[in-house]
Each structure stands twice: as structure tokens, then as C-alpha cells.
Design a protein around this motif. Structure first.
Motif, mmCIF file in Angstrom:
data_model
loop_
_atom_site.group_PDB
_atom_site.id
_atom_site.type_symbol
_atom_site.label_atom_id
_atom_site.label_comp_id
_atom_site.label_asym_id
_atom_site.label_seq_id
_atom_site.Cartn_x
_atom_site.Cartn_y
_atom_site.Cartn_z
ATOM 1 N N ASN A 5 0.846 -1.191 0.000
ATOM 2 C CA ASN A 5 0.000 0.000 0.000
ATOM 3 C C ASN A 5 0.882 1.241 0.000
ATOM 4 O O ASN A 5 1.025 1.929 1.004
ATOM 5 N N LYS A 6 1.457 1.539 -1.158
ATOM 6 C CA LYS A 6 2.433 2.620 -1.246
ATOM 7 C C LYS A 6 1.844 3.978 -0.888
ATOM 8 O O LYS A 6 2.475 4.768 -0.199
ATOM 9 N N LEU A 7 0.645 4.266 -1.359
ATOM 10 C CA LEU A 7 0.072 5.585 -1.083
ATOM 11 C C LEU A 7 -0.212 5.759 0.398
ATOM 12 O O LEU A 7 0.085 6.808 0.968
ATOM 13 N N ALA A 8 -0.753 4.737 1.025
ATOM 14 C CA ALA A 8 -1.000 4.799 2.472
ATOM 15 C C ALA A 8 0.327 4.912 3.217
ATOM 16 O O ALA A 8 0.434 5.639 4.212
ATOM 17 N N PHE A 9 1.349 4.216 2.740
ATOM 18 C CA PHE A 9 2.678 4.283 3.352
ATOM 19 C C PHE A 9 3.223 5.710 3.299
ATOM 20 O O PHE A 9 3.679 6.249 4.315
ATOM 21 N N TYR A 10 3.168 6.351 2.122
ATOM 22 C CA TYR A 10 3.663 7.721 1.992
ATOM 23 C C TYR A 10 2.871 8.674 2.881
ATOM 24 O O TYR A 10 3.444 9.563 3.520
ATOM 25 N N HIS A 11 1.567 8.505 2.932
ATOM 26 C CA HIS A 11 0.708 9.372 3.739
ATOM 27 C C HIS A 11 1.053 9.222 5.223
ATOM 28 O O HIS A 11 1.205 10.214 5.945
ATOM 29 N N ASN A 12 1.202 7.996 5.686
ATOM 30 C CA ASN A 12 1.513 7.743 7.102
ATOM 31 C C ASN A 12 2.915 8.223 7.470
ATOM 32 O O ASN A 12 3.125 8.762 8.561
ATOM 33 N N LYS A 13 3.885 8.016 6.578
ATOM 34 C CA LYS A 13 5.247 8.502 6.852
ATOM 35 C C LYS A 13 5.259 10.023 6.964
ATOM 36 O O LYS A 13 5.916 10.588 7.841
ATOM 37 N N LYS A 22 9.930 17.191 11.311
ATOM 38 C CA LYS A 22 10.839 17.032 10.166
ATOM 39 C C LYS A 22 10.038 17.360 8.907
ATOM 40 O O LYS A 22 9.602 16.479 8.169
ATOM 41 N N LEU A 23 9.841 18.658 8.700
ATOM 42 C CA LEU A 23 8.900 19.114 7.678
ATOM 43 C C LEU A 23 9.381 18.886 6.252
ATOM 44 O O LEU A 23 8.573 18.588 5.374
ATOM 45 N N LYS A 24 10.664 19.011 5.993
ATOM 46 C CA LYS A 24 11.156 18.768 4.629
ATOM 47 C C LYS A 24 10.979 17.311 4.233
ATOM 48 O O LYS A 24 10.597 17.008 3.102
ATOM 49 N N GLU A 25 11.219 16.395 5.167
ATOM 50 C CA GLU A 25 11.023 14.982 4.883
ATOM 51 C C GLU A 25 9.538 14.686 4.642
ATOM 52 O O GLU A 25 9.182 13.928 3.738
ATOM 53 N N ALA A 26 8.683 15.312 5.441
ATOM 54 C CA ALA A 26 7.240 15.137 5.268
ATOM 55 C C ALA A 26 6.807 15.625 3.895
ATOM 56 O O ALA A 26 6.057 14.945 3.182
ATOM 57 N N ARG A 27 7.292 16.802 3.507
ATOM 58 C CA ARG A 27 6.952 17.348 2.191
ATOM 59 C C ARG A 27 7.409 16.418 1.075
ATOM 60 O O ARG A 27 6.688 16.190 0.107
ATOM 61 N N ASP A 28 8.598 15.841 1.221
ATOM 62 C CA ASP A 28 9.107 14.929 0.196
ATOM 63 C C ASP A 28 8.216 13.691 0.056
ATOM 64 O O ASP A 28 7.937 13.250 -1.064
ATOM 65 N N TYR A 29 7.767 13.131 1.167
ATOM 66 C CA TYR A 29 6.876 11.968 1.101
ATOM 67 C C TYR A 29 5.532 12.332 0.481
ATOM 68 O O TYR A 29 4.952 11.556 -0.283
ATOM 69 N N LEU A 30 5.031 13.519 0.780
ATOM 70 C CA LEU A 30 3.763 13.945 0.197
ATOM 71 C C LEU A 30 3.913 14.197 -1.297
ATOM 72 O O LEU A 30 3.036 13.831 -2.085
ATOM 73 N N ASP A 31 5.020 14.780 -1.701
ATOM 74 C CA ASP A 31 5.290 14.971 -3.128
ATOM 75 C C ASP A 31 5.362 13.623 -3.852
ATOM 76 O O ASP A 31 4.804 13.458 -4.939
ATOM 77 N N MET A 32 6.062 12.664 -3.238
ATOM 78 C CA MET A 32 6.150 11.334 -3.841
ATOM 79 C C MET A 32 4.772 10.700 -3.960
ATOM 80 O O MET A 32 4.466 10.037 -4.957
ATOM 81 N N GLY A 33 3.941 10.895 -2.950
ATOM 82 C CA GLY A 33 2.591 10.346 -2.988
ATOM 83 C C GLY A 33 1.780 10.891 -4.143
ATOM 84 O O GLY A 33 1.047 10.145 -4.810
ATOM 85 N N ILE A 34 1.898 12.184 -4.411
ATOM 86 C CA ILE A 34 1.184 12.785 -5.533
ATOM 87 C C ILE A 34 1.657 12.181 -6.854
ATOM 88 O O ILE A 34 0.851 11.838 -7.728
ATOM 89 N N VAL A 35 2.955 12.025 -6.995
ATOM 90 C CA VAL A 35 3.504 11.449 -8.229
ATOM 91 C C VAL A 35 3.048 10.006 -8.406
ATOM 92 O O VAL A 35 2.600 9.612 -9.489
ATOM 93 N N ARG A 67 -5.787 14.401 -0.756
ATOM 94 C CA ARG A 67 -5.294 14.155 0.614
ATOM 95 C C ARG A 67 -3.863 14.652 0.785
ATOM 96 O O ARG A 67 -3.531 15.304 1.772
ATOM 97 N N PHE A 68 -3.010 14.305 -0.184
ATOM 98 C CA PHE A 68 -1.606 14.728 -0.097
ATOM 99 C C PHE A 68 -1.504 16.249 -0.163
ATOM 100 O O PHE A 68 -0.785 16.862 0.620
ATOM 101 N N TRP A 69 -2.226 16.858 -1.098
ATOM 102 C CA TRP A 69 -2.115 18.300 -1.266
ATOM 103 C C TRP A 69 -2.667 19.053 -0.055
ATOM 104 O O TRP A 69 -2.089 20.050 0.376
ATOM 105 N N VAL A 70 -3.772 18.580 0.508
ATOM 106 C CA VAL A 70 -4.348 19.235 1.689
ATOM 107 C C VAL A 70 -3.368 19.178 2.856
ATOM 108 O O VAL A 70 -3.191 20.157 3.584
ATOM 109 N N MET A 71 -2.687 18.046 3.033
ATOM 110 C CA MET A 71 -1.709 17.942 4.116
ATOM 111 C C MET A 71 -0.539 18.892 3.881
ATOM 112 O O MET A 71 -0.027 19.504 4.819
ATOM 113 N N ILE A 72 -0.136 19.037 2.619
ATOM 114 C CA ILE A 72 0.934 19.987 2.295
ATOM 115 C C ILE A 72 0.502 21.408 2.666
ATOM 116 O O ILE A 72 1.233 22.133 3.340
#
Length: 83
Positions: A5-13, A22-35, A67-72
Motif C-alpha cells: 500500500n504505497k500511497l498509504a505508506f507515503y501518507h503515514n510517513k 521534520k517538515l522537509k522529509e514530510a513534504r518529500d513523502y507527500l510529493d512522492m505520494g502525488i507522483v 489528501r496529499f495536497w491538503v496535508m501539504i
């Protein structure tokens, strides 16, 4: 390691990184989730748009991207630099 469940994994991370400030890491995971969500909804044909109604991991691609964009936006991660 294969993640089922990659999308759920990125969202949870991203949530974990936000809690740890660790906001930069969070942003990177959310960006990856969108892609990844966008790639799941694409047929990879030339000039073919993403199918936002395609269901991935129980939700549409459009819902995952939202979901990813709203969290960003809610955590002001869109204001961070990429340096």
C-alpha cells in the motif's frame, strides 16, 4: 522491501515526520505520494491524461492527490524551499 500500500505508506510517513517536526522529509513523502497516485491513474499512452476516477488502494486517484495536497497546505509545507 516491497510495499503493498504505497500511497498509504507515503501518507503515514508524512504524518510521522510532521509530528517529529521534520517538515522537509514530510513534504518529500507527500510529493512522492502525488507522483505515485498520478502514475497509477495513467495508462502511459502519449498525450493521455491521468484518470482521476481510477481506484487505487480503495480510493480514487483524485482523492489520494487531494489528501496529499491538503496535508501539504495545512502544514505550510508548500512554503519550504527545496535547498
Amino acid at each position: 522491501m516491497e510495499i503493498k500500500n504505497k500511497l498509504a505508506f507515503y501518507h503515514n510517513k508524512a504524518k510521522q515526520y510532521i509530528k517529529a517536526s521534520k517538515l522537509k522529509e514530510a513534504r518529500d513523502y507527500l510529493d512522492m505520494g502525488i507522483v505515485v497516485a498520478t502514475m497509477n491513474g495513467k495508462n502511459f499512452l502519449p498525450d493521455e491524461p491521468c484518470d482521476n476516477d481510477y481506484v487505487v488502494e480503495g480510493h480514487t486517484v483524485a482523492k489520494w492527490k487531494m489528501r496529499f495536497w491538503v496535508m501539504i497546505e495545512n502544514n505550510n509545507l508548500d512554503k519550504l524551499s527545496y535547498e
